[in-house]
Design an enzyme around this catalytic site. Structure first.
Site, PDB file in Angstrom:
ATOM      1  N   ASP A  66      86.796  -5.824  25.256  1.00 16.30           N
ATOM      2  CA  ASP A  66      85.931  -6.923  25.692  1.00 16.30           C
ATOM      3  C   ASP A  66      86.649  -7.557  26.880  1.00 16.30           C
ATOM      4  O   ASP A  66      87.629  -8.271  26.712  1.00 16.30           O
ATOM      5  CB  ASP A  66      85.722  -7.935  24.561  1.00 16.30           C
ATOM      6  CG  ASP A  66      84.587  -8.901  24.881  1.00 16.30           C
ATOM      7  OD1 ASP A  66      84.263  -9.058  26.081  1.00 16.30           O
ATOM      8  OD2 ASP A  66      84.032  -9.505  23.940  1.00 16.30           O
ATOM      9  N   ILE A 108      85.931  -9.901  29.056  1.00 13.76           N
ATOM     10  CA  ILE A 108      85.975 -11.362  28.879  1.00 13.76           C
ATOM     11  C   ILE A 108      85.176 -11.648  27.619  1.00 13.76           C
ATOM     12  O   ILE A 108      83.971 -11.412  27.571  1.00 13.76           O
ATOM     13  CB  ILE A 108      85.361 -12.133  30.067  1.00 13.76           C
ATOM     14  CG1 ILE A 108      86.221 -11.950  31.326  1.00 13.76           C
ATOM     15  CG2 ILE A 108      85.241 -13.632  29.726  1.00 13.76           C
ATOM     16  CD1 ILE A 108      85.729 -12.723  32.548  1.00 13.76           C
ATOM     17  N   ASP A 109      85.877 -12.093  26.593  1.00 16.12           N
ATOM     18  CA  ASP A 109      85.181 -12.508  25.378  1.00 16.12           C
ATOM     19  C   ASP A 109      85.008 -14.018  25.469  1.00 16.12           C
ATOM     20  O   ASP A 109      85.952 -14.731  25.813  1.00 16.12           O
ATOM     21  CB  ASP A 109      86.008 -12.130  24.148  1.00 16.12           C
ATOM     22  CG  ASP A 109      85.330 -12.563  22.862  1.00 16.12           C
ATOM     23  OD1 ASP A 109      84.097 -12.388  22.748  1.00 16.12           O
ATOM     24  OD2 ASP A 109      86.021 -13.081  21.972  1.00 16.12           O
ATOM     25  N   ASP A 145      84.041 -10.212  34.401  1.00 17.77           N
ATOM     26  CA  ASP A 145      83.894  -9.245  33.302  1.00 17.77           C
ATOM     27  C   ASP A 145      83.975  -7.811  33.853  1.00 17.77           C
ATOM     28  O   ASP A 145      84.705  -6.969  33.305  1.00 17.77           O
ATOM     29  CB  ASP A 145      82.537  -9.402  32.598  1.00 17.77           C
ATOM     30  CG  ASP A 145      82.291 -10.791  32.000  1.00 17.77           C
ATOM     31  OD1 ASP A 145      82.118 -10.902  30.787  1.00 17.77           O
ATOM     32  OD2 ASP A 145      82.275 -11.781  32.777  1.00 17.77           O
ATOM     33  N   GLU A 148      82.354  -3.337  26.641  1.00 18.28           N
ATOM     34  CA  GLU A 148      81.109  -4.110  26.596  1.00 18.28           C
ATOM     35  C   GLU A 148      80.196  -3.881  27.799  1.00 18.28           C
ATOM     36  O   GLU A 148      78.984  -3.748  27.645  1.00 18.28           O
ATOM     37  CB  GLU A 148      81.422  -5.613  26.484  1.00 18.28           C
ATOM     38  CG  GLU A 148      80.146  -6.437  26.417  1.00 18.28           C
ATOM     39  CD  GLU A 148      80.378  -7.945  26.343  1.00 18.28           C
ATOM     40  OE1 GLU A 148      81.539  -8.383  26.306  1.00 18.28           O
ATOM     41  OE2 GLU A 148      79.369  -8.667  26.332  1.00 18.28           O
ATOM     42  N   ASP A 198      84.259  -7.506  19.839  1.00 17.25           N
ATOM     43  CA  ASP A 198      84.389  -8.944  19.598  1.00 17.25           C
ATOM     44  C   ASP A 198      85.343  -9.265  18.447  1.00 17.25           C
ATOM     45  O   ASP A 198      85.638 -10.443  18.208  1.00 17.25           O
ATOM     46  CB  ASP A 198      83.017  -9.561  19.278  1.00 17.25           C
ATOM     47  CG  ASP A 198      82.183  -9.768  20.537  1.00 17.25           C
ATOM     48  OD1 ASP A 198      82.782 -10.057  21.586  1.00 17.25           O
ATOM     49  OD2 ASP A 198      80.946  -9.638  20.467  1.00 17.25           O
ATOM     50  N   THR A 248      82.259 -15.333  27.343  1.00 20.35           N
ATOM     51  CA  THR A 248      81.847 -15.544  28.745  1.00 20.35           C
ATOM     52  C   THR A 248      81.234 -16.938  28.934  1.00 20.35           C
ATOM     53  O   THR A 248      81.438 -17.581  29.968  1.00 20.35           O
ATOM     54  CB  THR A 248      80.853 -14.444  29.190  1.00 20.35           C
ATOM     55  OG1 THR A 248      81.464 -13.176  28.933  1.00 20.35           O
ATOM     56  CG2 THR A 248      80.520 -14.538  30.664  1.00 20.35           C
TER      57      THR A 248
HETATM   58  N1  LIG Z   1      73.489 -14.520  17.857  1.00 23.69           N
HETATM   59  C1  LIG Z   1      74.802 -14.292  17.951  1.00 23.69           C
HETATM   60  N2  LIG Z   1      75.572 -14.355  16.842  1.00 23.69           N
HETATM   61  C2  LIG Z   1      76.887 -14.129  16.905  1.00 23.69           C
HETATM   62  N3  LIG Z   1      77.539 -13.810  18.050  1.00 23.69           N
HETATM   63  C3  LIG Z   1      76.837 -13.712  19.201  1.00 23.69           C
HETATM   64  C4  LIG Z   1      75.439 -13.950  19.200  1.00 23.69           C
HETATM   65  N4  LIG Z   1      75.002 -13.785  20.464  1.00 23.69           N
HETATM   66  C5  LIG Z   1      76.069 -13.449  21.209  1.00 23.69           C
HETATM   67  N5  LIG Z   1      77.186 -13.404  20.462  1.00 23.69           N
HETATM   68  C6  LIG Z   1      78.552 -13.049  20.858  1.00 23.69           C
HETATM   69  O1  LIG Z   1      79.471 -14.009  20.516  1.00 23.69           O
HETATM   70  C7  LIG Z   1      80.632 -13.780  21.292  1.00 23.69           C
HETATM   71  C8  LIG Z   1      81.288 -15.076  21.648  1.00 23.69           C
HETATM   72  O2  LIG Z   1      81.547 -15.711  20.467  1.00 23.69           O
HETATM   73  P1  LIG Z   1      82.143 -17.150  20.385  1.00 23.69           P
HETATM   74  O3  LIG Z   1      81.005 -18.070  20.158  1.00 23.69           O
HETATM   75  O4  LIG Z   1      83.051 -17.018  19.196  1.00 23.69           O
HETATM   76  O5  LIG Z   1      82.862 -17.411  21.645  1.00 23.69           O
HETATM   77  C9  LIG Z   1      80.225 -13.055  22.511  1.00 23.69           C
HETATM   78  O6  LIG Z   1      80.857 -11.809  22.552  1.00 23.69           O
HETATM   79  C10 LIG Z   1      78.726 -12.919  22.346  1.00 23.69           C
HETATM   80  O7  LIG Z   1      78.245 -11.696  22.704  1.00 23.69           O
HETATM   81  P2  LIG Z   1      77.832 -11.395  24.222  1.00 23.69           P
HETATM   82  O8  LIG Z   1      79.015 -10.726  24.814  1.00 23.69           O
HETATM   83  O9  LIG Z   1      76.698 -10.502  24.119  1.00 23.69           O
HETATM   84  O10 LIG Z   1      77.534 -12.729  24.886  1.00 23.69           O
HETATM   85 MG   LIG Z   2      82.657 -10.930  23.337  1.00 24.02          MG
HETATM   86 MG   LIG Z   3      82.520 -10.052  26.839  1.00 24.19          MG
HETATM   87 MG   LIG Z   4      79.188 -10.735  26.769  1.00 25.90          MG
END
Ligand SMILES: Nc1ncnc2c1ncn2[C@@H]1O[C@H](COP(=O)(O)O)[C@@H](O)[C@H]1OP(=O)(O)O
Ligand SMILES: [Mg+2]
Ligand SMILES: [Mg+2]
Ligand SMILES: [Mg+2]
Length: 389
Positions: free
Chosen positions: A167, A169-170, A79, A102, A328, A172
């Site tokens: 982002d 790495i989306d 990331d 991010e 995201d 992760t």
């Molecule tokens: N409670 C939550 N509800 C929705 N999305 C979330 C939640 N917690 C983290 N995420 C985010 O969902 C994204 C991944 O989504 P998906 O499930 O579609 O792969 C990540 O960017 C993550 O953020 P983060 O970068 O803070 O981990």
């Molecule tokens: Mg993401």
């Molecule tokens: Mg990310």
């Molecule tokens: Mg993240």
């Protein structure tokens, strides 16, 4: 009719808008037509492509240098490295633009071993075409310069001027699990998304390959895999194979027409903590959908429905406190809309990216082909209203 066609031609069907499309560009300027955002698209595609060289190397290694952030979500050396590479390319070409990204450099500041590990990855990740590598500004000067570059992504966002959302790495969690992930980049101007690029190294190149649950070991980062999705507002969406140097040829993508919503395939998160998977079962039931959902990490879901490999993407809030982040959704939202889809939140509002780093006014996501979006949204509202969070 001619203007959008010509724009599409210039933006999507060229590997290098500054050289090979000279004749098209000349025709465009002769007709006094503007070719908006073609440079931004070109640089964004190359920057994402270069960042995936780094993320793929981390994906394939056992040690991913994972840390836990203050919100308990994971971040890896991949990331940090991908964010540094993308920002470096943007700063080289668009030094005045703001950036909302991010990650922040704090954890690397406090850990020189990790910092040097990331810097090593950054210096190794090079496009295999020296001219194009130079076009992105070449490498980053040193580990400290890299930390400064990572922290250039701390803009507060908003609805004024040019702001990129990154982002690196989306998904992760998917990346760590060996599933799908995406490298995501979007340009907003005055709060409106104009350019979106998604690099999905673990999706099949072919738009017609059926969507599969791709959450485990089958999402290997094999050669011959990987796709780059892109869109420019008003000019359509496209996909091309994710390469390592010169951009591959692109072709337009479209949502698949759905005449009967009960035949639809819907995508949702693998992580039940990110999207409510029992609500989605109820919604599918209301719509007469019998096929199980395809669970997939990251904005690869938006890309997959935009090219007709799936039909719907539902992201259903699991708690009332979570606010979605602009990085995201910005690229995926534009790519789906430009492919003929409609994207709203669960209350039917368009996603609005001009309020800062988060989508403060939106709850969840409902993405569907235009002709069935209303029907899907109705089912979503009925199910969610039955049990408020
Ligand atoms: N409670 C939550 N509800 C929705 N999305 C979330 C939640 N917690 C983290 N995420 C985010 O969902 C994204 C991944 O989504 P998906 O499930 O579609 O792969 C990540 O960017 C993550 O953020 P983060 O970068 O803070 O981990
Ligand atoms: Mg993401
Ligand atoms: Mg990310
Ligand atoms: Mg993240």
């Amino acid at each position: 009719q001619l203007l959008p066609r010509l724009r599409l031609l210039v933006s999507h069907f060229t590997t290098h808008p500054f050289h090979s499309t000279a004749s098209v560009l000349t025709k465009a300027s002769a007709a006094n037509m503007s070719v908006e955002y073609s440079k931004e698209l070109h640089i964004a595609l190359l920057a994402v492509q270069r960042a995936t060289i780094l993320t793929k190397s981390v994906f394939n290694s056992h040690a991913k240098g994972t840390l836990s952030k203050s919100d308990t979500s994971p971040v890896t050396i991949g990331d940090f490295g991908a964010q540094a590479l993308i920002i470096a390319a943007l700063q080289h070409h668009f030094p005045e633009d703001e950036i909302v990204a991010e990650e922040e450099a704090k954890d690397l500041n406090e850990n020189s071993q990790l910092r040097d590990l990331v810097y090593g990855l950054v210096t190794d990740a090079k496009l295999d075409n020296e001219d194009i590598e130079q076009e992105l500004g070449g490498g980053i000067k040193g580990p400290d310069a890299m930390l400064d570059i990572i922290d250039k992504g701390r803009s507060l966002g908003g609805n004024k001027g040019r702001i990129w959302a990154i982002d690196p790495i989306d998904g992760t969690k998917g990346f760590l699990r060996g599933g799908q992930y995406a490298v995501c980049l979007a340009l907003m101007v005055d709060g409106d998304v104009k350019v979106g690029v998604l690099g999905c190294p673990n999706l099949p190149v072919s738009d017609s390959e059926p969507l599969t649950e791709n959450t485990g070991a089958n999402a290997t980062d094999a050669e011959g895999k990987g796709v780059l999705f892109s869109a420019v507002l008003g000019e359509g969406a496209a996909s091309r194979a994710l390469g390592k140097g010169k951009l591959e040829n692109a072709h337009p993508i479209h949502m698949k027409p759905v005449s009967n919503v009960s035949d639809a395939t819907f995508c949702e998160s693998v992580e039940s903590g990110h999207s409510n998977q029992s609500d989605s079962v109820q919604i599918a039931l209301k719509l007469g959908i019998t096929k199980p959902s395809v669970r997939m990490d990251s904005q690869a879901k938006y890309g997959s429905i935009a090219r007709g490999a799936g039909d719907l993407y539902l992201r259903l809030p699991v708690n009332k406190n979570y606010v979605e982040k602009i990085w995201d959704h910005a690229a995926g939202d534009l790519i789906v809309r430009e492919a003929g889809g409609e994207v709203t939140d669960t209350e039917g509002r368009r996603l609005y990216f001009g309020l800062g780093r988060t989508l403060k006014e939106n709850k969840g996501v409902v993405a569907a082909p235009k002709e069935v979006h209303g029907k899907v949204l109705q089912a979503v509202k009925e199910v969610l209203n039955a049990h408020p969070l």
